[in-house]
Design a protein around this motif. Structure first.
Motif, PDB file in Angstrom:
ATOM      1  N   ASP A  85      38.600  86.752  69.238  1.00  0.00           N
ATOM      2  CA  ASP A  85      39.539  85.863  68.543  1.00  0.00           C
ATOM      3  C   ASP A  85      39.448  85.968  67.020  1.00  0.00           C
ATOM      4  O   ASP A  85      40.359  85.539  66.320  1.00  0.00           O
ATOM      5  N   ASP A  86      38.348  86.545  66.496  1.00  0.00           N
ATOM      6  CA  ASP A  86      38.198  86.685  65.049  1.00  0.00           C
ATOM      7  C   ASP A  86      37.260  87.853  64.733  1.00  0.00           C
ATOM      8  O   ASP A  86      36.098  87.646  64.381  1.00  0.00           O
ATOM      9  N   PRO A  87      37.744  89.085  64.863  1.00  0.00           N
ATOM     10  CA  PRO A  87      36.871  90.242  64.621  1.00  0.00           C
ATOM     11  C   PRO A  87      36.205  90.245  63.253  1.00  0.00           C
ATOM     12  O   PRO A  87      35.106  90.767  63.097  1.00  0.00           O
ATOM     13  N   SER A  88      36.835  89.650  62.251  1.00  0.00           N
ATOM     14  CA  SER A  88      36.234  89.653  60.913  1.00  0.00           C
ATOM     15  C   SER A  88      35.005  88.747  60.835  1.00  0.00           C
ATOM     16  O   SER A  88      34.266  88.812  59.856  1.00  0.00           O
ATOM     17  N   ALA A  89      34.755  87.944  61.860  1.00  0.00           N
ATOM     18  CA  ALA A  89      33.558  87.096  61.891  1.00  0.00           C
ATOM     19  C   ALA A  89      32.322  87.865  62.370  1.00  0.00           C
ATOM     20  O   ALA A  89      31.211  87.342  62.341  1.00  0.00           O
ATOM     21  N   TRP A  90      32.523  89.109  62.797  1.00  0.00           N
ATOM     22  CA  TRP A  90      31.424  89.944  63.271  1.00  0.00           C
ATOM     23  C   TRP A  90      30.444  90.220  62.134  1.00  0.00           C
ATOM     24  O   TRP A  90      30.842  90.607  61.037  1.00  0.00           O
ATOM     25  N   ALA A  91      29.157  90.067  62.394  1.00  0.00           N
ATOM     26  CA  ALA A  91      28.128  90.329  61.377  1.00  0.00           C
ATOM     27  C   ALA A  91      28.023  91.803  61.039  1.00  0.00           C
ATOM     28  O   ALA A  91      27.579  92.169  59.955  1.00  0.00           O
ATOM     29  N   GLY A  92      28.434  92.667  61.965  1.00  0.00           N
ATOM     30  CA  GLY A  92      28.378  94.096  61.721  1.00  0.00           C
ATOM     31  C   GLY A  92      27.146  94.730  62.326  1.00  0.00           C
ATOM     32  O   GLY A  92      26.444  94.134  63.149  1.00  0.00           O
ATOM     33  N   GLU A  93      26.886  95.965  61.904  1.00  0.00           N
ATOM     34  CA  GLU A  93      25.711  96.694  62.363  1.00  0.00           C
ATOM     35  C   GLU A  93      25.219  97.587  61.232  1.00  0.00           C
ATOM     36  O   GLU A  93      25.984  97.961  60.345  1.00  0.00           O
TER      37      GLU A  93
END
Length: 135
Positions: A85-93
């Motif tokens: 629902d909000d890919p930009s909330a991903w912390a990343g890797e």
């Protein structure tokens, strides 16, 4: 090559993002080179302390033997999928490549472990952009 503290001094904001990913979870994935040149993937723990990126492993493990024969390595931070629902909330890797420096065994008895510090050659941080239409 640079020790972790040299990287953090040169790029403090970037180092903070990468450090947060390696500190958020206990287990990560490390690639080493076997004696025959083939890759070995293993779980590993990363410790960022006293300005060093350190690896500890069971005394006499295959990973330790790999690193003594060929100190090149790559480590990938633990990762989870971006929220649908909000890919930009991903912390990343985060991914890093470097060379292990053997500090020899530490501890005694059942607590003994092989210890290495990592001289960093490359660090990559991947996350979803804003707007979330690109990495």
């Amino acid at each position: 090559m640079a020790a972790w503290n040299e990287f953090a001094a040169a790029e403090p904001a970037f180092a903070a993002e990468v450090s947060a990913l390696f500190s958020a979870r206990k287990h990560h994935t490390m690639a080493t080179v076997r004696r025959d040149g083939s890759p070995r993937i293993s779980g590993t723990e990363v410790d960022l302390a006293d300005g060093e990126l350190r690896l500890g492993m069971m005394l006499g493990s295959r990973r330790a033997a790999d690193l003594r024969a060929d100190p090149r390595l790559a480590i990938h931070s633990h990762s989870v999928d971006p929220p649908d629902d909000d890919p930009s909330a991903w912390a990343g890797e985060a991914k890093l490549a470097g060379v292990a420096v053997d500090d020899g065994p530490v501890g005694e008895g059942e607590e003994a472990a092989d210890s290495f510090r990592v001289d960093v050659r490359e660090i990559v941080f991947t996350r979803v952009g804003t707007p979330p239409d690109h990495l």
